[in-house]
Scaffold this active site. Structure first.
Site, mmCIF file in Angstrom:
data_model
loop_
_atom_site.group_PDB
_atom_site.id
_atom_site.type_symbol
_atom_site.label_atom_id
_atom_site.label_comp_id
_atom_site.label_asym_id
_atom_site.label_seq_id
_atom_site.Cartn_x
_atom_site.Cartn_y
_atom_site.Cartn_z
ATOM 1 N N LYS A 1 -2.127 -1.504 -3.877
ATOM 2 C CA LYS A 1 -3.023 -0.352 -3.788
ATOM 3 C C LYS A 1 -2.221 0.931 -3.881
ATOM 4 C CE LYS A 1 -5.957 1.876 -0.442
ATOM 5 N NZ LYS A 1 -6.406 1.928 0.916
ATOM 6 N N LYS B 1 0.860 -1.182 0.000
ATOM 7 C CA LYS B 1 0.000 0.000 0.000
ATOM 8 C C LYS B 1 0.894 1.228 0.000
ATOM 9 C CE LYS B 1 -3.440 2.461 2.701
ATOM 10 N NZ LYS B 1 -4.401 2.395 3.787
HETATM 11 C C1 PBG Z 1 -7.237 3.273 5.888
HETATM 12 C C2 PBG Z 1 -7.537 3.210 4.459
HETATM 13 C C3 PBG Z 1 -7.365 4.186 3.464
HETATM 14 C C4 PBG Z 1 -7.891 3.652 2.297
HETATM 15 C C5 PBG Z 1 -8.323 2.377 2.586
HETATM 16 N N1 PBG Z 1 -8.078 2.109 3.920
HETATM 17 C C6 PBG Z 1 -6.870 5.565 3.551
HETATM 18 C C7 PBG Z 1 -5.488 5.876 3.891
HETATM 19 O O1 PBG Z 1 -4.624 5.010 4.054
HETATM 20 O O2 PBG Z 1 -5.244 7.064 4.036
HETATM 21 C C8 PBG Z 1 -7.981 4.354 0.977
HETATM 22 C C9 PBG Z 1 -9.084 3.889 0.103
HETATM 23 C C10 PBG Z 1 -9.411 4.780 -1.022
HETATM 24 O O3 PBG Z 1 -8.789 5.839 -1.270
HETATM 25 O O4 PBG Z 1 -10.366 4.436 -1.724
HETATM 26 N N2 PBG Z 1 -5.913 3.301 6.236
#
Ligand code: PBG
Length: 324
Positions: A248, A195
């Site tokens: 992601k 991520k």
């Molecule tokens: C929580 C999380 C996030 C997303 C999914 N889980 C946000 C982040 O890490 O700031 C992003 C999902 C999206 O942008 O659709 N940590």
């Protein structure tokens, strides 16, 4: 064989032939639809930057799940917006927190929907970071116990899959251990393994009311220039017990997805995130692109790059097209 004996255009002459030789096919079976749930009754608020996506109370969420099922979508990913936030994000692991209640309610009448829960503290902490703050940064090892506990409460509520998105080192291992020790050896872990610290999460943070109140997430989420590091991250998660690994965002990281697909046998998921959705919606609204065609092209590209599962806010829109 070369031109003129070989002519690639022969197999493009109409849609029937093109379908016959298509190497990649999108399927509703692969979609996971992310949804936002908030406390209260009979409320439903559209996310400003995400037309068609709502934050809603459990009653309305369940209504939308009926629609989701009718379209053939079999899995949802749940994000909770708590009624209060604190330093420790304590509503995140409250047995009666918003997610835990939502999962219980959903599962009462929808055993056939695969419920995946987001495991992360940022929606629940007053500072908006994904863990416990110590000396101005997120403390990795302090955070682990909280994540394990949060996962357990999700499993107890009936979640089929927990999805840690916090990017702490070692979290998959502690979550697996906690679940197994408590008799939830059949609850799967879908890990947000690679991520990235991405600006594409902007609209989500508006939806989840979770932007970090100071600094950013770069000390825990991955640095966009790296792909070999993504392989190391995924490998660690698999060793620790992840059942599904994720890359992601999706479209800007198709090379990472391809690398993950080639390196590992585990199911690989791709998350087409909020910013990816908003850009297509916005340009479509302006009439600058054909929203439907661009949407389908992004999804098939994600699949072609190697995704087995696709998390997308377009799940319903795309399902309507695939079901035609
Ligand atoms: C929580 C999380 C996030 C997303 C999914 N889980 C946000 C982040 O890490 O700031 C992003 C999902 C999206 O942008 O659709 N940590």
């Amino acid at each position: 064989m070369y031109f003129p004996a070989y002519r690639p255009r022969r197999l493009r002459k109409n849609s029937i032939v093109r379908e016959l030789v298509a190497e990649t096919k999108l399927s509703v079976d692969d979609f996971i639809y992310p949804m936002f749930v908030m406390p209260g009754k009979n409320k439903r608020v559209q996310v400003n930057s995400m037309p068609g996506i709502y934050k809603q109370t459990i009653d309305n969420l369940i209504k939308e799940i009926r629609e989701v099922k009718k379209l053939g979508i079999k899995a949802i990913l749940l994000f909770g917006i708590p009624s209060h936030k604190d330093e420790l994000g304590s509503e995140g692991y409250d047995k009666d927190g918003i997610i835990q209640r939502a999962v219980r309610e959903i599962k009462k009448k929808n055993k056939d929907v695969i419920v995946i829960t987001d495991v992360c503290m940022c929606e629940y902490t007053s500072h908006g970071h994904c863990g416990i703050i110590k000396d101005g940064d997120v403390d990795n090892d302090e955070t682990l116990a909280h994540l394990a506990h949060m996962s357990l409460t999700h499993a107890e509520a009936g979640a089929d899959i927990v999805a840690p998105s916090d990017m702490m080192d070692g979290r998959v291992g502690v979550i697996r251990e906690e679940l197994d020790e408590n008799g939830f050896e059949n609850v799967a872990i879908m890990s947000y393994s690679a991520k990235y610290a991405s600006a594409f999460y902007g609209p989500f943070r508006e939806a989840a009311e979770s932007p970090p109140q100071f600094g950013d997430r770069r000390t825990y989420q991955m640095d966009p220039p790296n792909v070999r590091e993504a392989i190391r991250e995924i490998e660690l998660d698999i060793q620790e017990g992840a059942d599904i690994v994720m890359v992601k965002p999706a479209l800007p990281y198709l090379d990472v997805l391809r690398a993950a697909r080639e390196e590992f046998d585990h199911p690989v998921a791709a998350y087409q995130v909020s910013g990816e959705y908003s850009m297509v919606k916005a340009a479509g609204k302006l009439g600058w692109i054909d929203e439907e065609l661009v949407m389908m092209e992004t999804l098939v590209s994600i699949k072609r790059a190697g995704a087995d599962l696709i998390l997308t806010y377009f799940a319903k829109d795309a399902a309507k097209i695939l079901n035609r």
